[in-house]
Each structure stands twice: as C-alpha cells, then as structure tokens.
Design an enzyme around this catalytic site. Structure first.
Site, PDB file in Angstrom:
ATOM      1  N   CYS A   1     -33.428 -31.947  88.943  1.00 22.36           N
ATOM      2  CA  CYS A   1     -33.485 -30.569  88.449  1.00 22.36           C
ATOM      3  C   CYS A   1     -34.702 -30.335  87.554  1.00 22.36           C
ATOM      4  CB  CYS A   1     -32.201 -30.279  87.668  1.00 22.36           C
ATOM      5  SG  CYS A   1     -32.228 -28.707  86.806  1.00 22.36           S
TER       6      CYS A   1
ATOM      7  N   GLU B   1     -34.930 -18.694  82.380  1.00 23.52           N
ATOM      8  CA  GLU B   1     -34.937 -17.920  83.626  1.00 23.52           C
ATOM      9  C   GLU B   1     -33.575 -17.271  83.839  1.00 23.52           C
ATOM     10  OE1 GLU B   1     -37.777 -21.201  85.887  1.00 23.52           O
ATOM     11  OE2 GLU B   1     -35.879 -20.618  86.780  1.00 23.52           O
TER      12      GLU B   1
ATOM     13  N   CYS C   1     -30.478 -33.939  84.751  1.00 23.89           N
ATOM     14  CA  CYS C   1     -30.193 -34.371  86.129  1.00 23.89           C
ATOM     15  C   CYS C   1     -31.524 -34.682  86.822  1.00 23.89           C
ATOM     16  CB  CYS C   1     -29.453 -33.279  86.898  1.00 23.89           C
ATOM     17  SG  CYS C   1     -27.867 -32.885  86.170  1.00 23.89           S
TER      18      CYS C   1
ATOM     19  N   CYS D   1     -32.584 -28.152  79.190  1.00 23.76           N
ATOM     20  CA  CYS D   1     -31.219 -28.666  79.372  1.00 23.76           C
ATOM     21  C   CYS D   1     -31.148 -30.106  78.880  1.00 23.76           C
ATOM     22  CB  CYS D   1     -30.820 -28.595  80.843  1.00 23.76           C
ATOM     23  SG  CYS D   1     -29.116 -29.145  81.096  1.00 23.76           S
TER      24      CYS D   1
ATOM     25  N   CYS E   1     -33.761 -23.860  89.864  1.00 18.78           N
ATOM     26  CA  CYS E   1     -33.642 -23.506  88.457  1.00 18.78           C
ATOM     27  C   CYS E   1     -34.655 -24.274  87.607  1.00 18.78           C
ATOM     28  CB  CYS E   1     -32.207 -23.819  88.030  1.00 18.78           C
ATOM     29  SG  CYS E   1     -31.942 -23.872  86.296  1.00 18.78           S
TER      30      CYS E   1
ATOM     31  N   CYS F   1     -27.287 -14.661  87.575  1.00 21.41           N
ATOM     32  CA  CYS F   1     -27.247 -16.088  87.226  1.00 21.41           C
ATOM     33  C   CYS F   1     -28.052 -16.251  85.933  1.00 21.41           C
ATOM     34  CB  CYS F   1     -27.859 -16.908  88.361  1.00 21.41           C
ATOM     35  SG  CYS F   1     -27.954 -18.672  87.975  1.00 21.41           S
TER      36      CYS F   1
HETATM   37  S1  SF4 Z   1     -28.626 -29.312  87.132  1.00 22.07           S
HETATM   38 FE1  SF4 Z   1     -30.276 -28.897  85.656  1.00 22.07          FE
HETATM   39  S2  SF4 Z   1     -29.499 -27.233  84.357  1.00 22.07           S
HETATM   40 FE2  SF4 Z   1     -27.733 -28.100  85.470  1.00 22.07          FE
HETATM   41  S3  SF4 Z   1     -26.889 -29.673  84.083  1.00 22.07           S
HETATM   42 FE3  SF4 Z   1     -28.347 -30.741  85.412  1.00 22.07          FE
HETATM   43  S4  SF4 Z   1     -30.301 -30.719  84.286  1.00 22.07           S
HETATM   44 FE4  SF4 Z   1     -28.955 -29.178  83.345  1.00 22.07          FE
END
Ligand code: SF4
Length: 357
Positions: free
Chosen positions: A131, A104, A128, A124, A346, A117
């Site tokens: 996320c 994205e 996290c 990823c 995101c 962005c």
């Molecule tokens: S917030 Fe999402 S994109 Fe950013 S480092 Fe953590 S898992 Fe990865």
C-alpha cells in the site's frame, strides 16, 4: 484584527456552537441558521449567509473557520470517479511537495449509490507492504472536523449532490484514531449534519481487537469491515506488519463479539495480489475463516503502485477464487475496479504529487 485561533466549524455539535454563540453574545437561534448554511446549503463563506447581519458575519469569521483543507489536486477518471488531494497545512502556506499534511478522498458514483471514501489519518501506521499510504508511516491523526470536511467537500463537487454511502477506506487505520472517527461518524450520521444513515457508513480496520470490542459496545449501527488480505497468519505477517501482534484467531474472536453484540454482519475485505494470495489453496482457507465469522467477503483486485513489487491478479485466478468461496457457501462479491486512470491506489496521488513515485 483578533488573535483568536478560529475553531473549525465541522468540529462543533449544535450544542457546542450554541454555547459559543452565547459566549459571543450572539442569539442562540443564529447557530441553527449557520448550521443550515453549512450542511444544507453547503456554502463555504460567511458573506454568503445573507440572513446574518454584516457585523455578525465579521465576528463569526474571526472566531470560526469553515474550511481547514485546501484542495491541491482534483482528478476526474474516465469512469466518473473523482479524487481530491487535500492539504491541511493552512490555506495561506505554500504547498508544493509536502506530503506530511496531505490526505486523499474519493467520490465513487454508480447507478445506485454515491460513495465517499475518506481518510482518517495523514499516512498510515500499519505499513501494509502493498500500500502506498503506509510507505512513509503516519504523520498525524485527523480531527473529526477534518474527517467530516472530506465528506462535505466531496458532496459539493459538481454533479455529485447527495452522498449515499461513506467508507473509511482511505488513508489511515480508523480504529487507531478511535475517538475522532466515532465523533465524525456521529456528525456524518446526524440529521443536522450530513444526514447519512449509519448503516451506510463502513469503518474498515486491519484489526485491533480491543477497539473492535469498544466499537461493538457503543450505540453506533455502522458496518464493520475487517481487512484480512491473507487467510493464514504466516502470509498475513508477510503482508501486514501489525499481524505480528494480532493473530487471525484473535480477530475472529473480536469479530464474533461484534456480531453477537450488534447483530450486524461483518465484511471481510481481501485484496487479491497476483500470485501472492490469490491461489485456490488461499480461497479454501479464506472460505473457512469467512464461514466461522458468518461474514461476507469483498474481493478487491490490486491496483499496482509504482515502486512496489505486487501485481494485479489474472482475471482467471480472480474468477476461480470467487467460485471456490461461492461453492463453500460464502456470500462473495468482486468489487469493481474504479478510477484506475487516476492513481487509484490509496496514497498514490499524494506520493505522485510529491514526486516520490
Ligand atoms: S492498506 Fe494502507 S491504509 Fe490500509 S491499513 Fe494497510 S497501510 Fe494502512
């Protein structure tokens, strides 16, 4: 038809393009013309390059590709934010629900700036807990060309025009794809490329101390943002799996090295999760961390993700949190929530498109 695998044009410096042209027995000055068509006039087809002969255009189309990505969703929010879901499988492949090749990128306009962005990886590796991008891990690193192409695609959208700022805050951990991200930043910054001031390019990392030092050691005057999201190691480990390996103290040491070496202030990014990390005791702890690094703090209100338990914080808690930081002398901003009506978190659009949320 040639069996040459075309090179992505956004992967090539002017020197590399000139060398390729020489090898193809094309005059070197043609490479400058092509770069002007691509970066200045933002065309995406060889046929549009009218100052090149037809035979040259055919040759170029066999050796190079302009676009590697295909936009499979384009969303426009009521506040003007636009989000693209880009598939990198190859324009001729069937695309419906495959998330393993999709990223994205978002255009966020405001009165004073136009911010792109962008993503640095597909998925990823950090994971996290709050996320959507990290829910399925990482599939691959993007090349520098794929990263640059996102900025270029966003700039070409109707009504956007010149982009003023670029933030690496989309999918992925940019410093885990260090070489490609650095190369992409150089292209985005170059006068022959996207021509965006390095100071207006922000690389955001969850924290890889060795890579932060490496970034400090190269001559690239970008802004560094550290995604802290918790003011102590215990809470951070609950939210960010990589915090098991890197303590806040180690991050601060790397951040101080970056500041000493570059003289540029670091920004701490802090996502406020309702009743998780948004209480006054967290604000007092965060103030200490920010002051030890002399950093600014950006507070970001969480955008809820379908299927995850985290909640958007109450406005009164956000304001009280901000006040503590301000009272303690920290330069703090609450980042405006933008594009909430278009799966703003995101990674959410990618999952939504695949029917996983
Ligand atoms: S917030 Fe999402 S994109 Fe950013 S480092 Fe953590 S898992 Fe990865």
């Amino acid at each position: 038809m040639s069996d040459v695998v075309p090179t992505h044009i956004f992967d090539l410096t002017p020197e590399a393009l000139t060398d390729s042209f020489k090898a193809m027995r094309l005059p070197a000055f043609r490479s400058k013309q092509v770069l002007q068509w691509i970066y200045e006039k933002q065309v995406d087809s060889w046929d549009t390059m009218t100052n090149l002969g037809k035979a040259d255009r055919v040759k170029l189309s066999e050796h190079f590709t302009i676009l590697r990505g295909q936009t499979v969703r384009h969303q426009l929010a009521t506040d003007g934010v636009q989000k693209l879901l880009v598939d990198w499988s190859g324009a001729k492949l069937p695309i419906v629900t495959n998330t393993s090749n999709q990223t994205e990128c978002v255009m966020i306009p405001s009165e004073s700036r136009k911010t792109a962005c962008i993503s640095s990886q597909v998925g990823c590796p950090v994971g996290c807990k709050f996320c959507a991008s990290g829910l399925d891990g990482v599939d691959q690193n993007l090349t520098s060309g794929q990263i640059v192409e996102q900025v270029w695609q966003l700039a070409r959208m109707q009504g956007v025009g010149r982009i003023s700022n670029v933030v690496f805050m989309g999918m992925g951990e940019p410093l885990a794809n260090f070489n490609e991200v650095v190369k992409a930043v150089q292209f985005i910054n170059a006068p022959w490329g996207m021509g965006i001031s390095a100071r207006k390019i922000t690389v955001s990392t969850v924290g890889l101390p060795a890579q932060i030092r490496r970034l400090a050691d190269i001559d690239l005057p970008i802004t560094l943002a550290i995604s802290l999201h918790a003011p102590n190691d215990d809470l951070r480990r609950q939210l960010i799996p990589w915090a098991d390996y890197v303590s806040i103290a180690q991050l601060l040491e790397a951040g101080q090295y970056f500041f000493r070496k570059t003289g540029r202030e670091i920004t701490l990014e802090y996502i406020l999760l309702g009743r998780v990390n948004d209480q006054l005791e967290h604000a007092y702890e965060l103030a200490k961390v920010a002051r030890s690094l002399r950093s600014n703090v950006n507070l970001i209100r969480y955008n809820e993700v379908t299927g995850l338990p985290y909640k958007r914080p109450d406005t009164k808690d956000v304001l009280a949190f901000e006040e503590v930081l301000r009272d303690k002398g920290v330069n703090v901003h609450i980042r405006a929530s933008r594009g909430r009506d278009i799966a703003a978190a995101c990674g959410q659009l990618r999952r939504e498109n695949a029917g996983t949320c």
